[in-house]
Design an enzyme around this catalytic site. Sequence first.
Site, mmCIF file in Angstrom:
data_model
loop_
_atom_site.group_PDB
_atom_site.id
_atom_site.type_symbol
_atom_site.label_atom_id
_atom_site.label_comp_id
_atom_site.label_asym_id
_atom_site.label_seq_id
_atom_site.Cartn_x
_atom_site.Cartn_y
_atom_site.Cartn_z
ATOM 1 N N ARG A 1 3.244 1.796 -1.814
ATOM 2 C CA ARG A 1 3.623 2.342 -3.053
ATOM 3 C C ARG A 1 2.537 3.313 -3.599
ATOM 4 O O ARG A 1 2.838 4.171 -4.507
ATOM 5 C CB ARG A 1 3.777 1.052 -3.749
ATOM 6 C CG ARG A 1 4.057 1.209 -5.313
ATOM 7 C CD ARG A 1 5.417 1.874 -5.705
ATOM 8 N NE ARG A 1 5.563 2.043 -7.070
ATOM 9 C CZ ARG A 1 4.762 3.045 -7.793
ATOM 10 N NH1 ARG A 1 3.956 3.934 -7.234
ATOM 11 N NH2 ARG A 1 5.076 3.214 -9.104
ATOM 12 N N ASP A 2 1.555 3.052 -3.133
ATOM 13 C CA ASP A 2 0.414 3.864 -3.404
ATOM 14 C C ASP A 2 0.463 5.408 -3.458
ATOM 15 O O ASP A 2 0.253 6.214 -4.160
ATOM 16 C CB ASP A 2 -1.020 3.570 -2.679
ATOM 17 C CG ASP A 2 -2.132 4.206 -3.366
ATOM 18 O OD1 ASP A 2 -2.098 4.548 -4.452
ATOM 19 O OD2 ASP A 2 -3.340 4.067 -2.827
ATOM 20 N N ILE A 3 1.466 5.724 -2.122
ATOM 21 C CA ILE A 3 1.512 7.168 -1.893
ATOM 22 C C ILE A 3 2.257 7.622 -2.890
ATOM 23 O O ILE A 3 2.020 8.891 -3.748
ATOM 24 C CB ILE A 3 2.115 7.203 -0.642
ATOM 25 C CG1 ILE A 3 2.044 8.715 -0.234
ATOM 26 C CG2 ILE A 3 3.952 7.076 -0.782
ATOM 27 C CD1 ILE A 3 2.314 8.699 1.487
ATOM 28 N N VAL B 1 0.865 -1.146 -0.002
ATOM 29 C CA VAL B 1 0.033 -0.010 0.113
ATOM 30 C C VAL B 1 0.778 1.209 -0.007
ATOM 31 O O VAL B 1 0.508 2.277 -0.624
ATOM 32 C CB VAL B 1 -1.103 0.112 1.113
ATOM 33 C CG1 VAL B 1 -2.101 -0.875 0.879
ATOM 34 C CG2 VAL B 1 -0.322 -0.168 2.662
ATOM 35 N N CYS C 1 0.116 8.260 -6.300
ATOM 36 C CA CYS C 1 -0.334 9.568 -5.992
ATOM 37 C C CYS C 1 0.717 10.673 -6.418
ATOM 38 O O CYS C 1 0.212 11.817 -7.239
ATOM 39 C CB CYS C 1 -1.053 9.575 -4.918
ATOM 40 S SG CYS C 1 -2.192 8.442 -4.218
#
Lengths: 112, 479
Positions: free
Chosen positions: A68-70, A66, A73
């Site tokens: 990595r999501d940052i 998760v 974005c």
Amino acid sequence: MKHLRAINKKAHRIDQISESPEKDVVALQGAPPPPKMHVPMGCTFIFTPGWEVDSAGGSAGLCQPVERDIYDCYVDCYWPAQVPDHLNNAPDWAAKCASATKDWRNLDLIFP
Amino acid sequence: MTATESIYRLGEFHSFDAAGTRFLYLVPSGGIFALDEIAAAMIERLEQGEASRDRLLADLTARGFPSVEASEAIDEMHRTRALSNGEVFLDNAQSPPADFPLQTLVLNLTNQCNLACQYCYEFGDDKVATPEGKPKFMDFETAKGSVDFLLKQSAGRRHVHITFFGGETLMNFPLLKRVVGYATEQALAQQRSIDFSLTTNATLLTPAIIEFLSDNRIGVTVSMDGPKDMQDKLRVFSNGRGSYDLVEPRVRALIQNHRTRPITARVTLTSGVTDVARIFRHLKNDLGFHEVGFALVTTSPDRLYAINERGMDHVLEQFHVLADEYLESALRGEMHGFSNVSDTLAELHQGVSKSHPCGAGLGLVGVGPSGDIAPCHRFVDSDRHAIGHVSTGIDRDRQGDFLRRGNINTKYDCHQCWARPLCAGGCHHEAFVRYGDTGHPNLHYCDWIRDWTDKCLRIYGAIAAQNPEFLDRFTERKS
């Protein structure tokens, strides 16, 4: 003016102003400065599935961690409202954060 | 980009014809220009779609206009912003300064009335006032405080104005007399001048009162709805009896004996009272009022006396009839007396471009019997809308909130409308009654406003072309 005849009082004032030498007082009266270059990228241009839910509809088996999501974005404005965007306004935001899982504390707020 | 590559398109304006000439009403500046043939042809050409400068020149020369003249005309049109070539104009209305000096104080001497007009915005179904527990009559101390407040808050203005209002103003005539004396004295001591007007239903006028009003040059507006059948419909006593028979002789006496200021009638149009032409003729010709002004009743749409759309059309038709008469009079150099036209012409002549629909909360405030300050007389005695007290002054936060809501910049519905320099979204109070927000544009009468503004522009254009001296009387701003 020759082709337009001022009729009311406001028109006479416009007439006077437009007759005065061009570029006289421009400080705050002119057009706004041209907008900064904006790189049109983000969720409308790319499709990166796999962050929100896994194949079973949960979050346990996501194809990437998760955290990595940052970056997703951040780098291509996946959720521009939630994190600063790398492309236009905050290129150095993650400079002190080599690995998000370890260095996430170095990610600070942005004060525009 | 070089000049020859510029793409020209129409700027923002409303164009109209009058007396054989094409005019532009520029938006949002409010400037009115008459066009010559080239400029008019250019507008026609660009109505078909945008064009490069070369294309535009070619089309105009093809119609027989010399190229140099056409080129000049393009530049002139561009300078006034009647044409644009792609630039972004910052045309947000400037907000007035926070310490805008007062000009007019409306003193509600009492909130009591001897009539019970059903549509009254102070007592009727849509009232905003919350008078419970507050004084019904203003006392002299509060009135004095109000006068002092006006003089203090209007620093820099040599001339200020007090309007007496109610309730029925004359139910507190003793106070009115004292205020006139006190305010005149105070203004004189500061080498300033003050003048007065009042609004009344005329039922309580006596020869002595009329003499006082005339001697002190107090302007009088009589709220009156027309001949007996219309006046007695809604302007009634609490037992339902009509007020015409009482009002008529008093109005005649007033007009005959008050010679120092013009006497005005102010008519409220309701569902059964839309015969504007007949009302006008009665009030102007039979009774002798100098000016007659009309306003549609302020109400939520479901009241029995609310005017429906067909009624509105009927009213507008008759406005047109009277407006045509106005033009005929104006071309003869005479005042016709239909205030709705002269008020609009005065604003068109100045070329106003309003940030707010009216001066409420800016140059004008209302004061209730308790001393509470409201944005205008229509909000007096309403706790929700109070913006201060004469003893403590204006609460800048509450005033700021009121003015921010009412600013044209926040009324997005208005931003595409060419009538916004004059209308600015319309009456704050009407908006509150209709939509529950003083800052909501009055969308229920947009078509009406545009039609009426167009009519007045045509009259203005015709007068400007055929009897321009007539417009001199609008040169002075109303103070």
